[in-house]
Motif scaffolding. Sequence first.
Motif, short mmCIF file in Angstrom:
data_model
loop_
_atom_site.label_atom_id
_atom_site.label_comp_id
_atom_site.label_asym_id
_atom_site.label_seq_id
_atom_site.Cartn_x
_atom_site.Cartn_y
_atom_site.Cartn_z
N LEU A 1 0.82 -1.21 0.00
CA LEU A 1 0.00 0.00 0.00
C LEU A 1 0.86 1.27 0.00
O LEU A 1 0.34 2.38 -0.03
N GLY A 2 2.17 1.09 0.05
CA GLY A 2 3.05 2.24 -0.02
C GLY A 2 3.61 2.71 1.31
O GLY A 2 4.33 3.71 1.37
N PHE A 3 3.30 2.00 2.40
CA PHE A 3 3.89 2.38 3.69
C PHE A 3 5.31 1.84 3.75
O PHE A 3 5.53 0.65 3.57
N ASP A 4 6.28 2.72 4.00
CA ASP A 4 7.65 2.24 4.12
C ASP A 4 8.10 2.29 5.57
O ASP A 4 7.43 2.86 6.43
N GLY A 5 9.25 1.69 5.82
CA GLY A 5 9.81 1.70 7.17
C GLY A 5 9.16 0.72 8.13
O GLY A 5 9.35 0.81 9.34
N ILE A 6 8.37 -0.22 7.60
CA ILE A 6 7.78 -1.25 8.46
C ILE A 6 8.84 -2.29 8.76
O ILE A 6 9.33 -2.96 7.85
N GLU B 1 10.88 5.05 12.59
CA GLU B 1 10.40 6.43 12.69
C GLU B 1 10.85 6.93 14.05
O GLU B 1 10.66 6.25 15.07
N THR B 2 11.48 8.08 14.08
CA THR B 2 11.99 8.54 15.38
C THR B 2 11.06 9.53 16.05
O THR B 2 11.17 9.78 17.25
N ASP B 3 10.13 10.10 15.30
CA ASP B 3 9.21 11.08 15.88
C ASP B 3 7.89 10.41 16.25
O ASP B 3 7.22 9.79 15.42
N ALA B 4 7.51 10.52 17.53
CA ALA B 4 6.33 9.81 18.02
C ALA B 4 5.05 10.28 17.31
O ALA B 4 4.19 9.47 16.97
N ASP B 5 4.94 11.59 17.07
CA ASP B 5 3.73 12.11 16.42
C ASP B 5 3.63 11.61 14.98
O ASP B 5 2.56 11.23 14.51
N ALA B 6 4.78 11.61 14.29
CA ALA B 6 4.80 11.12 12.91
C ALA B 6 4.44 9.65 12.88
O ALA B 6 3.67 9.19 12.02
N ALA B 7 4.98 8.89 13.84
CA ALA B 7 4.70 7.46 13.91
C ALA B 7 3.21 7.24 14.14
O ALA B 7 2.57 6.41 13.48
N ARG B 8 2.64 8.00 15.08
CA ARG B 8 1.22 7.83 15.38
C ARG B 8 0.36 8.13 14.15
O ARG B 8 -0.54 7.37 13.82
N SER B 9 0.69 9.21 13.46
CA SER B 9 -0.16 9.57 12.32
C SER B 9 -0.04 8.54 11.20
O SER B 9 -1.01 8.21 10.51
N LYS B 10 1.17 7.98 11.05
CA LYS B 10 1.39 6.94 10.04
C LYS B 10 0.58 5.69 10.39
O LYS B 10 -0.07 5.09 9.53
N VAL B 11 0.63 5.29 11.64
CA VAL B 11 -0.07 4.06 12.05
C VAL B 11 -1.59 4.26 11.99
O VAL B 11 -2.34 3.36 11.61
N GLU B 12 -2.06 5.47 12.33
CA GLU B 12 -3.51 5.73 12.22
C GLU B 12 -3.94 5.64 10.75
O GLU B 12 -5.04 5.15 10.45
N ASP B 13 -3.08 6.09 9.87
CA ASP B 13 -3.35 5.99 8.44
C ASP B 13 -3.44 4.51 8.03
O ASP B 13 -4.33 4.11 7.26
N MET B 14 -2.52 3.68 8.56
CA MET B 14 -2.55 2.24 8.28
C MET B 14 -3.87 1.63 8.76
O MET B 14 -4.45 0.78 8.09
N CYS B 15 -4.32 2.07 9.92
CA CYS B 15 -5.58 1.54 10.47
C CYS B 15 -6.73 1.85 9.54
O CYS B 15 -7.55 0.98 9.24
N ILE C 1 1.71 4.64 21.12
CA ILE C 1 3.11 4.61 20.69
C ILE C 1 3.96 4.33 21.92
O ILE C 1 3.96 5.12 22.87
N ALA C 2 4.62 3.18 21.92
CA ALA C 2 5.52 2.83 23.02
C ALA C 2 6.92 3.18 22.59
O ALA C 2 7.42 2.67 21.59
N ASP C 3 7.52 4.07 23.34
CA ASP C 3 8.75 4.69 22.86
C ASP C 3 9.90 4.42 23.81
O ASP C 3 10.10 5.14 24.78
#
Lengths: 84, 84
Positions: A28-33, B48-62, B78-80
Amino acid sequence: MKAKVHITLKQGVLDPQGKAIGHALGALGFDGIEDVRQGKYIEIEIAETDADAARSKVEDMCRKLLANMVIENYTVDIADPAAG
Amino acid sequence: MKAKVHITLKQGVLDPQGKAIGHALGALGFDGIEDVRQGKYIEIEIAETDADAARSKVEDMCRKLLANMVIENYTVDIADPAAG
């Protein structure tokens, strides 16, 4: 009282379902997984007012039915809204 | 960074799998089971090193793959460990 149970595969046990999710996310285009592991999440509402008794009951359920102790771990959280 | 995702059925959506677990627990002799709901628990390790970026990416995956937004809700934690 509500118990929240997480059933996860033990370290080292292959997780084809998680791998499939990881590949699908990549497609789906998500990288870094780097890794995906899938487990189960079960909420159990039980008629029990004592948190310790509830926890021991739910842990018993995990051992007897919910988790396959050979390949899975479980954790039990007792979420206790107001009641003792 | 590790993201912990819970996918649960929305309130009011029938959960036959949870009902089956409830019945099986009853058959095993566990009493006081009021309700059982089964959901999914997914751990995603992302580069991903930024927690906010990680969260938004994972929410997009959901929204795009992991959850069926018609009948399911998702939560992302996000467990950091140490990283910023």
